[in-house]
Scaffold this active site. Structure first.
Site, PDB file in Angstrom:
ATOM      1  N   ASN A   1       0.790  -1.241   0.000  1.00  0.00           N
ATOM      2  CA  ASN A   1       0.000   0.000   0.000  1.00  0.00           C
ATOM      3  C   ASN A   1       0.820   1.288   0.000  1.00  0.00           C
ATOM      4  O   ASN A   1       0.361   2.293  -0.517  1.00  0.00           O
ATOM      5  CB  ASN A   1      -1.044   0.004   1.124  1.00  0.00           C
ATOM      6  CG  ASN A   1      -0.420  -0.038   2.485  1.00  0.00           C
ATOM      7  OD1 ASN A   1       0.671  -0.568   2.644  1.00  0.00           O
ATOM      8  ND2 ASN A   1      -1.093   0.518   3.463  1.00  0.00           N
TER       9      ASN A   1
ATOM     10  N   GLU B   1       4.906  -8.814  -3.495  1.00  0.00           N
ATOM     11  CA  GLU B   1       5.132  -9.379  -4.826  1.00  0.00           C
ATOM     12  C   GLU B   1       4.582  -8.465  -5.924  1.00  0.00           C
ATOM     13  O   GLU B   1       5.223  -8.271  -6.959  1.00  0.00           O
ATOM     14  CB  GLU B   1       4.437 -10.754  -4.900  1.00  0.00           C
ATOM     15  CG  GLU B   1       4.697 -11.490  -6.181  1.00  0.00           C
ATOM     16  CD  GLU B   1       3.891 -12.780  -6.282  1.00  0.00           C
ATOM     17  OE1 GLU B   1       2.843 -12.898  -5.619  1.00  0.00           O
ATOM     18  OE2 GLU B   1       4.313 -13.649  -7.050  1.00  0.00           O
TER      19      GLU B   1
ATOM     20  N   THR C   1      -0.335 -12.734   8.938  1.00  0.00           N
ATOM     21  CA  THR C   1       1.066 -12.939   8.560  1.00  0.00           C
ATOM     22  C   THR C   1       1.983 -12.548   9.719  1.00  0.00           C
ATOM     23  O   THR C   1       2.965 -13.239  10.010  1.00  0.00           O
ATOM     24  CB  THR C   1       1.438 -12.095   7.315  1.00  0.00           C
ATOM     25  OG1 THR C   1       0.393 -12.184   6.366  1.00  0.00           O
ATOM     26  CG2 THR C   1       2.731 -12.547   6.697  1.00  0.00           C
TER      27      THR C   1
ATOM     28  N   GLU D   1       4.188  -4.173  12.298  1.00  0.00           N
ATOM     29  CA  GLU D   1       3.216  -3.092  12.077  1.00  0.00           C
ATOM     30  C   GLU D   1       2.054  -3.724  11.345  1.00  0.00           C
ATOM     31  O   GLU D   1       2.169  -4.065  10.165  1.00  0.00           O
ATOM     32  CB  GLU D   1       3.825  -1.976  11.216  1.00  0.00           C
ATOM     33  CG  GLU D   1       5.073  -1.334  11.771  1.00  0.00           C
ATOM     34  CD  GLU D   1       4.776  -0.398  12.931  1.00  0.00           C
ATOM     35  OE1 GLU D   1       3.588  -0.215  13.273  1.00  0.00           O
ATOM     36  OE2 GLU D   1       5.728   0.113  13.524  1.00  0.00           O
TER      37      GLU D   1
ATOM     38  N   CYS E   1      -3.450   1.199   6.894  1.00  0.00           N
ATOM     39  CA  CYS E   1      -3.613   0.508   8.181  1.00  0.00           C
ATOM     40  C   CYS E   1      -4.287   1.406   9.203  1.00  0.00           C
ATOM     41  O   CYS E   1      -4.985   0.938  10.090  1.00  0.00           O
ATOM     42  CB  CYS E   1      -2.250   0.059   8.691  1.00  0.00           C
ATOM     43  SG  CYS E   1      -1.068   1.397   8.769  1.00  0.00           S
TER      44      CYS E   1
ATOM     45  N   GLU F   1     -10.994  -5.875   9.541  1.00  0.00           N
ATOM     46  CA  GLU F   1     -10.358  -4.866   8.686  1.00  0.00           C
ATOM     47  C   GLU F   1     -10.748  -5.097   7.227  1.00  0.00           C
ATOM     48  O   GLU F   1     -10.576  -6.198   6.707  1.00  0.00           O
ATOM     49  CB  GLU F   1      -8.840  -4.945   8.833  1.00  0.00           C
ATOM     50  CG  GLU F   1      -8.143  -3.826   8.086  1.00  0.00           C
ATOM     51  CD  GLU F   1      -6.621  -3.921   8.141  1.00  0.00           C
ATOM     52  OE1 GLU F   1      -6.092  -5.031   7.957  1.00  0.00           O
ATOM     53  OE2 GLU F   1      -5.983  -2.879   8.355  1.00  0.00           O
TER      54      GLU F   1
ATOM     55  N   GLU G   1       8.258   1.917  15.107  1.00  0.00           N
ATOM     56  CA  GLU G   1       9.183   2.419  14.089  1.00  0.00           C
ATOM     57  C   GLU G   1       9.242   3.929  14.234  1.00  0.00           C
ATOM     58  O   GLU G   1       8.411   4.513  14.922  1.00  0.00           O
ATOM     59  CB  GLU G   1       8.671   2.074  12.693  1.00  0.00           C
ATOM     60  CG  GLU G   1       8.837   0.614  12.347  1.00  0.00           C
ATOM     61  CD  GLU G   1       8.624   0.327  10.869  1.00  0.00           C
ATOM     62  OE1 GLU G   1       7.748   0.957  10.263  1.00  0.00           O
ATOM     63  OE2 GLU G   1       9.341  -0.527  10.331  1.00  0.00           O
TER      64      GLU G   1
HETATM   65  P1  NDP Z   1       0.338  -9.350   3.969  1.00  0.00           P
HETATM   66  O1  NDP Z   1       0.568  -9.671   5.397  1.00  0.00           O
HETATM   67  O2  NDP Z   1      -0.354 -10.364   3.151  1.00  0.00           O
HETATM   68  O3  NDP Z   1       1.711  -9.049   3.212  1.00  0.00           O
HETATM   69  C1  NDP Z   1       2.680  -8.164   3.681  1.00  0.00           C
HETATM   70  C2  NDP Z   1       4.046  -8.641   3.223  1.00  0.00           C
HETATM   71  O4  NDP Z   1       4.348  -9.890   3.845  1.00  0.00           O
HETATM   72  C3  NDP Z   1       4.134  -8.913   1.719  1.00  0.00           C
HETATM   73  O5  NDP Z   1       5.430  -8.609   1.267  1.00  0.00           O
HETATM   74  C4  NDP Z   1       3.855 -10.401   1.647  1.00  0.00           C
HETATM   75  O6  NDP Z   1       4.253 -11.019   0.451  1.00  0.00           O
HETATM   76  C5  NDP Z   1       4.642 -10.873   2.854  1.00  0.00           C
HETATM   77  N1  NDP Z   1       4.245 -12.190   3.350  1.00  0.00           N
HETATM   78  C6  NDP Z   1       3.096 -12.869   3.147  1.00  0.00           C
HETATM   79  N2  NDP Z   1       3.140 -14.066   3.772  1.00  0.00           N
HETATM   80  C7  NDP Z   1       4.346 -14.149   4.388  1.00  0.00           C
HETATM   81  C8  NDP Z   1       4.986 -15.130   5.190  1.00  0.00           C
HETATM   82  N3  NDP Z   1       4.406 -16.292   5.494  1.00  0.00           N
HETATM   83  N4  NDP Z   1       6.216 -14.865   5.666  1.00  0.00           N
HETATM   84  C9  NDP Z   1       6.836 -13.701   5.407  1.00  0.00           C
HETATM   85  N5  NDP Z   1       6.284 -12.733   4.620  1.00  0.00           N
HETATM   86  C10 NDP Z   1       5.051 -12.942   4.132  1.00  0.00           C
HETATM   87  O7  NDP Z   1      -0.419  -7.973   3.952  1.00  0.00           O
HETATM   88  P2  NDP Z   1      -0.992  -7.215   2.686  1.00  0.00           P
HETATM   89  O8  NDP Z   1      -0.009  -7.225   1.588  1.00  0.00           O
HETATM   90  O9  NDP Z   1      -2.331  -7.723   2.395  1.00  0.00           O
HETATM   91  O10 NDP Z   1      -1.036  -5.732   3.259  1.00  0.00           O
HETATM   92  C11 NDP Z   1      -2.143  -5.236   3.891  1.00  0.00           C
HETATM   93  C12 NDP Z   1      -2.039  -5.364   5.392  1.00  0.00           C
HETATM   94  O11 NDP Z   1      -0.925  -4.612   5.876  1.00  0.00           O
HETATM   95  C13 NDP Z   1      -3.225  -4.776   6.092  1.00  0.00           C
HETATM   96  O12 NDP Z   1      -3.689  -5.622   7.110  1.00  0.00           O
HETATM   97  C14 NDP Z   1      -2.709  -3.497   6.701  1.00  0.00           C
HETATM   98  O13 NDP Z   1      -3.422  -3.041   7.797  1.00  0.00           O
HETATM   99  C15 NDP Z   1      -1.306  -3.827   7.001  1.00  0.00           C
HETATM  100  N6  NDP Z   1      -0.496  -2.618   7.072  1.00  0.00           N
HETATM  101  C16 NDP Z   1      -0.061  -2.180   8.299  1.00  0.00           C
HETATM  102  C17 NDP Z   1       0.642  -0.998   8.408  1.00  0.00           C
HETATM  103  C18 NDP Z   1       1.165  -0.535   9.732  1.00  0.00           C
HETATM  104  O14 NDP Z   1       2.111   0.267   9.716  1.00  0.00           O
HETATM  105  N7  NDP Z   1       0.634  -0.950  10.858  1.00  0.00           N
HETATM  106  C19 NDP Z   1       0.913  -0.164   7.240  1.00  0.00           C
HETATM  107  C20 NDP Z   1       0.437  -0.715   6.022  1.00  0.00           C
HETATM  108  C21 NDP Z   1      -0.263  -1.902   5.954  1.00  0.00           C
HETATM  109  P3  NDP Z   1       3.204 -11.179  -0.777  1.00  0.00           P
HETATM  110  O15 NDP Z   1       3.412 -10.029  -1.614  1.00  0.00           O
HETATM  111  O16 NDP Z   1       3.462 -12.431  -1.427  1.00  0.00           O
HETATM  112  O17 NDP Z   1       1.827 -11.174  -0.165  1.00  0.00           O
END
Ligand code: NDP
Length: 491
Positions: free
Chosen positions: A153, A179, A233, A251, A285, A386, A463
């Protein structure tokens, strides 16, 4: 597809094709292909982590004086600023955010490197009060190879937020961007190398999180993971970290309450609530996705809010006037629509939105209109889960006690907003609400100098902030004997 057209990735100091599956990234406003690349493979992960460890040990980065590392980080900030416009345009193509937002994210990334350069060269170690014939002190050491795993995002800002303090602290960094949005992490790695970060110290490994992210997290040479993403995750990563006895910062998601009291400045509150939920298309988020309005004010406030939402400019991200761009993927839009249908099924009413608008020139984009649902109890699933999209659930509240109870009734505790002219109530509510970040009479404002993070299912650790650099360092206590005589025990 010809080999030359594929985007190289950064593995252990080499820019070459990944050896994983080939895939394409797409511009969410049109569905057109932006870049084609090979994902990293497990073999690439091994090479990147081994290379990072080698660079950590042999490049001398960790041994450079803090002001010397800081000089490189300042150069990174300058290079980002010098290329701000092409970077902002690339980021727009990468994840479809409006150009006004991607410009702000690029500026924030530059500011983050500048800030952590300053934090690095001003970090103090302490001489502690001695209790014997020793000089006692507390110093900090880099950890080695650390991993940064980021979501789709807010690329560049998310990556900068992890890479800058990790590099400032003297570490090597392996980055796993989402990805579907790998472009900005790759740009940032190239800029870091150009600014003087030794080759091999940074690797960027696009690919499936469940394979590549998992392998990086589990790798024995990876000494810390800084993760931003979903709570499921995050929990998985926390389990791996527990097994490895590895520090981790998480986060995660949110379902943040915005609270509008009877005496709020309505112009400010209407604007702030709209911005809080609908900017970034709600893919944030900290989106203020649960709205609580004082019952006496509820109807007139909602009339103004719904009218405001209906007038937001949903459109082409390249247009400077656009306020809401497309959602990240078609699949994500489907998921948001399912949540809206669920809300209606649970007894909610659509006050506005719930549509796929037609955007001229972007007919194949994944757009969705700003949506407000009301008539639900805070226990409804769409009030608890969410959605990560432009969907606001609105509820009235009766008194302060009721408000706080509802606001805190969530597994998440990332952010909250309160709108009131009464400074005493503002303070009382800000202290009573359980959240990592609270905004009073404003929303979604950030400063790199202010720590950020969540409570409960919204995460672990912080952070940003001057001390954010310490997350990437190990603390060490040193006792330096000054005794004139041997230790008494030896006599
Ligand atoms: P994901 O948890 O699906 O993915 C986040 C990252 O983790 C991606 O690079 C993803 O790869 C990777 N990932 C997925 N599975 C694993 C694993 N088993 N081990 C290690 N890495 C993994 O989240 P989203 O991409 O759907 O992002 C949205 C989420 O992020 C929302 O819930 C949002 O609230 C949260 N978020 C939180 C923030 C904060 O600062 N608190 C800020 C921004 C977002 P891949 O690309 O393959 O999915």
């Amino acid at each position: 597809m010809n080999q030359q057209e594929l985007l190289p990735i950064c593995i252990a100091g080499q820019w070459r094709l990944g050896t994983g599956d080939r895939y394409a990234t797409r511009y969410p406003a049109t569905g057109e292909v932006v870049a084609e690349l090979n994902a990293a493979s497990l073999a690439d992960v091994e090479e990147a982590v081994q290379g990072a460890q080698r660079a950590f040990v042999t490049s001398g980065w960790a041994q450079r004086k803090p002001h010397e590392r800081a000089a490189v980080l300042y150069r990174i900030a300058e290079l980002i600023r010098a290329r701000a416009e092409p970077l902002a345009q690339r980021q727009r193509l990468d994840n479809g955010k409006p150009i006004s937002e991607t410009r702000a994210l690029v500026a924030s990334a530059a500011g983050t490197f500048q800030f952590f350069a300053a934090a690095c060269e001003t970090l103090e170690e302490t001489l502690t009060p001695a209790r014997g014939d020793c000089l006692t002190m507390s110093v900090y050491e880099p950890m080695g190879v650390v991993a940064a795993i980021t979501p789709w995002n807010s690329p560049i800002a998310s990556e900068a937020q992890k890479m800058a303090p990790a590099l400032a602290a003297g570490n090597a960094v392996v980055v796993k961007p989402a990805e579907i949005t790998p472009l900005m992490a790759l740009e940032l790695a190239a800029i870091c190398e150009e600014a003087g970060v030794p080759k091999g110290l940074i690797s960027v490994l696009p690919g499936k999180g469940s394979v590549i992210g998992d392998a990086i997290t589990k790798h024995p040479l990876v000494k810390r993971v800084s993760f931003t993403g979903g709570t499921t995750t995050g929990r998985h990563i926390a389990h791996i970290a527990a097994d490895k006895m590895m520090p981790v910062s998480l986060e995660l998601g949110g379902k943040s309450p915005t609270m509008v009291l009877e005496d709020a400045d309505l112009d400010h509150a209407v604007n702030g609530v709209l911005y809080g939920i609908f900017s970034s298309s709600g893919e944030s988020c900290i989106a203020g996705s649960r709205l609580f309005v004082a019952r006496a004010l509820y109807e007139p406030f909602m009339d103004r809010l719904a009218a405001g939402a209906a007038h937001l400019r949903v459109g082409d991200p390249a247009d400077e006037r656009t306020q809401m761009g497309p959602l990240i993927t078609d699949r994500h839009r489907d998921s948001i629509e399912s949540f809206v249908a669920l809300g209606v099924q649970e007894g909610g009413q659509l006050r506005t939105g719930g549509l796929r608008p037609n955007v001229a020139g972007c007919e194949n984009g994944y757009f969705y209109t700003p949506t407000i649902i009301e008539g639900l109890d805070n226990q409804a699933r769409i009030c608890q889960e969410e959605i990560f999209g432009p969907v606001l659930v609105a509820m009235p509240f009766d008194n302060e006690e009721d408000l706080i109870a509802q606001a805190n009734d969530s597994v998440y505790a990332l952010a909250a907003g309160v709108w009131t002219r009464d400074y005493k109530r503002a303070w009382r509510i800000a202290r009573a609400v359980q959240a990592g970040n609270v905004w009073i009479n404003t929303y979604k404002q950030f400063s790199i100098s202010t720590p950020f993070g969540g409570w409960r299912d919204s995460g672990l650790g912080r952070e940003k902030g001057r001390l954010g650099i310490l997350q990437y360092m190990e603390q060490k206590s040193v006792y330096w004997g000054m005794n004139e005589q041997p230790l008494p025990w030896a006599n």
